[in-house]
Design a protein around this motif. Structure first.
Motif, short mmCIF file in Angstrom:
data_model
loop_
_atom_site.label_atom_id
_atom_site.label_comp_id
_atom_site.label_asym_id
_atom_site.label_seq_id
_atom_site.Cartn_x
_atom_site.Cartn_y
_atom_site.Cartn_z
N UNK A 151 14.73 -27.70 29.28
CA UNK A 151 15.16 -26.79 29.62
C UNK A 151 15.87 -26.88 30.56
N UNK A 152 16.55 -25.38 31.49
CA UNK A 152 17.06 -25.66 32.88
C UNK A 152 17.22 -26.92 33.84
N UNK A 153 15.78 -27.96 33.77
CA UNK A 153 15.55 -28.64 34.79
C UNK A 153 16.02 -30.28 33.62
N UNK A 154 16.54 -29.30 32.51
CA UNK A 154 16.48 -31.50 31.78
C UNK A 154 17.13 -32.19 32.64
N UNK A 155 18.31 -32.01 32.54
CA UNK A 155 19.22 -33.32 32.85
C UNK A 155 18.69 -33.41 34.88
N UNK A 206 5.60 -26.52 32.04
CA UNK A 206 6.68 -25.37 32.07
C UNK A 206 7.02 -24.55 32.56
N UNK A 207 8.02 -26.23 32.95
CA UNK A 207 8.95 -25.26 34.14
C UNK A 207 10.56 -25.25 33.61
N UNK A 208 11.13 -24.54 34.16
CA UNK A 208 12.70 -24.88 33.41
C UNK A 208 13.32 -24.34 32.11
N UNK A 209 11.83 -23.00 31.30
CA UNK A 209 11.94 -23.15 30.22
C UNK A 209 12.42 -21.95 29.49
N UNK A 210 12.84 -21.14 30.02
CA UNK A 210 13.60 -19.76 29.84
C UNK A 210 14.49 -19.46 30.63
N UNK A 211 15.15 -18.63 30.50
CA UNK A 211 16.54 -17.95 31.40
C UNK A 211 15.83 -16.12 32.06
N UNK A 225 18.04 -24.20 25.58
CA UNK A 225 17.69 -24.78 23.91
C UNK A 225 18.31 -26.48 24.30
N UNK A 226 18.05 -27.38 23.20
CA UNK A 226 18.13 -27.85 23.54
C UNK A 226 16.74 -29.75 23.69
N UNK A 227 16.57 -29.24 23.72
CA UNK A 227 14.62 -29.84 24.79
C UNK A 227 14.39 -29.41 26.11
#
Length: 670
Positions: A517-521, A500-505, A512-514
């Motif tokens: 979120x912001x930490x996916x890459x 439950x990290x990087x999920x929202x702004x 979006x995109x899975x």
């Protein structure tokens, strides 16, 4: 670290440059007849007390009726303390309005989310946004500043008391108007607010600021707008800060040379105030802390003291309140065991406190806190508690050289983020069992088990210098924070984050995109759906640990990402449970389930080893001793209930008793 534009320490009445640790308590002489006061100061001198906080709950005594003032008793107490070389941290007395004020102006009383007025009879029965309350309170502050600003006993001003402890969230009409103005400043236009709040959902679109209300109770089993809820929490913290500023400005205008503080509540699940954002408002940081019973009680004490030290930016801070023994507000209030009074106090000193004070000096004979322990208990001075208090006073005098010395930064850190705490525990989420602070504390316990020092630092601070950074449940990740984390790893830092990290702004909008979120890459993984667990469900991992609360269906999307641990049982069996992406000298790891301290310890050992972060303790003492470092002083705390041979650190034959503390100079000299 938070920015501190003007740190100033206590204005000691005599020998201001002499190193010393402040030692004392809240003093409430108004609860006792005058003949007790001289006995009090005699006993204070016996115990080594050199400062007290005064007049915290004295408004009704100072101003018995509107327009009527009674300073005679306070004059006498101030003079008596000064004559006995005891300094005063003088409160503004605004924490608890007197009955005459609430009777004349019931519109100052807070309102809960269901529309019920919170009536007088306890304390903090006032609205932070009430202009009527503020006018009366600032008149009191002005009167105190004018009368005592030049008093030689005055060492500091103490604004209000534990701001937000009982009145953080007010849903009144005053609060609604202030919330609307706060939103105007934040968003500029109603259209921008509609975008940020996603008001197209459930036909919530606003056409005028006056239509916006606090998130009061709406239809049963329905959920208020999540961004509205998060912004109201931000607003509520800021509203209390605005009130703090109002008192502070009166004090600084009247007494510019007297430092100003207020007591934070960094402890347990007390979370309505973003204290990292408040620190720069004060001349020095102060905190109240009470031990929370449970298996991690000692670790939570250290965690909180550590966080306060970093909120203070490594500068000296003031332990305004803790307890000599039992409190009165837990379901069962157990007395402290021998040694715990000193251990608890010195834990705060080890993490940067230059003041050790208690609630309160003399245990009350009546009132709601009469069973709360004090420096002088009901049993009097002929008691184990008072003897322990006096011994602590002697210890603090011996530790005077510690005063003013900086905390030595660790090589590892745990990020603490109030936005993520507030937002991750809101309603209508995949699980309402998630507890942000508990997860952060679990990681801290794992560091302690490994004997690795770790700092607890605000996410808004300067954490890039740490070699290993753990960011548990970093749910809210605005783009600038995501960029900072990416740059940190790119520069060789080692990041660990969790489920439950990087999920929202910052607006509670999903990236979006899975997931994540912001930490996916950065993590090199992708999650399509969360896998929260029911209360009776667990998931076994192939390293022998057991996960609870949460799982994730992880796909690896970057060849630089390796799988460290896999799920062995449950819906995610065979899938990754812990991953680590190392595209260069840095790395980013992801832990997808709650492992608790026992499960995190071996995993953290691996992650820390790969980051090159090791313990400063001999192998035999790791997990048994907590190490904290201030300047040339090393504090050793026995985390066990048995004696420990610490010869490797302190010299031949040295033993650290249960619940004991040893302070060494670098080189091992006790």
């Amino acid at each position: 670290m938070p920015h501190h534009p003007r740190h100033r320490w206590l204005r000691w009445p005599s020998e201001p440059d002499r190193p010393r640790l402040a030692f004392g308590a809240d003093y409430n002489p108004e609860q006792w007849p005058r003949e007790v006061w001289r006995d009090d100061v005699r006993a204070m001198k016996t115990a080594g007390v050199n400062i007290v906080s005064l007049a915290i709950f004295s408004w009704a005594r100072i101003q018995p009726r509107e327009g009527v003032w009674d300073f005679a008793w306070l004059d006498e107490v101030m003079d008596l303390l000064h004559g006995n070389e005891i300094a005063v941290d003088l409160a503004t007395a605004t924490a608890s309005p007197p009955p005459w004020l609430t009777a004349a102006h019931p519109e100052i009383l807070p309102v809960d989310r269901e529309g019920h007025t919170r009536w007088p009879g306890a304390r903090q029965h006032w609205r932070p946004t009430s202009p009527v309350f503020r006018a009366h309170a600032l008149a009191l502050v002005t009167a105190l500043a004018e009368r005592y600003g030049e008093h030689p006993a005055l060492a500091a001003w103490h604004i209000n008391n534990e701001l937000g402890c009982h009145n953080a969230y007010d849903y009144s009409d005053d609060a609604a108007r202030a919330f609307q103005e706060w939103l105007r400043r934040r968003y500029g236009t109603v259209d921008e607010l509609n975008r940020a709040w996603a008001t197209t959902f459930w036909s919530q679109r606003y056409s005028d600021w006056e239509q916006i209300l606090p998130p009061r109770l709406s239809a049963p089993s329905s959920y208020p707008n999540p961004t509205q809820q998060l912004d109201f929490k931000r607003f509520s913290s800021d509203a209390l800060r605005d009130y703090l500023r109002a008192e502070r400005e009166v004090l600084r205008a009247a007494t510019p040379d007297v430092p100003v503080t207020t007591n934070f509540l960094v402890m347990g699940d007390t979370g309505p105030v973003d204290y990292a954002a408040w620190a720069g408002e004060l001349d020095f940081v102060a905190n109240d802390h009470y031990v929370i019973p449970g298996p991690q009680a000692r670790d939570e004490l250290s965690f909180s003291a550590n966080l306060v030290g970093n909120i203070a930016g490594g500068l000296p801070w003031y332990l305004m309140e803790h307890s000599t023994s039992a409190v009165n507000w837990q379901p069962v209030n157990k007395a402290k065991a021998p040694g715990e009074l000193a251990r608890d106090s010195l834990t705060h000193v080890a993490h940067g406190a230059d003041a050790v004070c208690f609630f309160q000096w003399r245990q009350s004979a009546g009132g709601a806190e009469k069973y709360h322990s004090a420096m002088v208990p009901h049993a009097g001075e002929d008691s184990a508690v008072f003897r322990a208090v006096t011994e602590l006073g002697t210890t603090l005098r011996e530790l005077a050289p510690v005063a003013g010395t900086p905390r030595e930064p660790a090589r590892a850190a745990i990020l603490f983020d109030w936005d993520s705490w507030w937002a991750s525990e809101q309603d209508s989420h995949p699980s309402d069992r998630l507890r942000y602070r508990r997860e952060a504390l679990d990681w801290y316990s794992a560091f302690l088990e490994l004997g690795i020092r770790a700092d607890v630092v605000p996410a808004s601070g300067a954490w890039e210098r740490y070699e290993l950074v753990v960011a548990p449940i970093l749910y809210v990740v605005p783009r600038p924070l995501a960029d900072r984390l990416d740059a940190y790893v790119g520069a060789g830092g080692h990041l660990v984050t969790t489920y439950f990290s990087g999920i929202v702004d910052e607006h509670e909008h999903v990236w979006l995109g899975g997931y994540p979120g912001a930490l996916r890459d950065l993590l090199g993984i992708r999650i399509e759906e969360f896998g929260p667990l029911l209360d009776d469900e667990t998931a076994e991992l192939d390293d022998g640990s057991t996960g609870a609360l949460w799982t994730d269906r992880i796909d690896i999307v970057d060849p630089a990402t390796e799988v460290l641990v896999r799920y062995k049982t449950g819906e995610q069996a065979g899938r990754p449970a812990v991953t680590r992406r190392a595209p260069g000298p840095g790395s980013a790891a992801y832990v997808s389930t709650r492992l608790g301290p026992a499960g995190l310890t071996p995993l953290l050992a691996t992650l820390a080893s790969r980051a090159g972060v090791t313990s400063e303790l001999p192998a035999a003492l790791r997990g048994h001793v907590e190490l904290a470092v201030r300047g040339p002083h090393r504090f050793l705390f026995n985390r066990t209930d048995r004696p420990l041979d610490v010869s490797a650190l302190a010299g031949p034959g040295r033993v650290l008793a249960p619940r004991a503390v040893m302070v060494l100079l670098h080189g091992g000299t006790p």
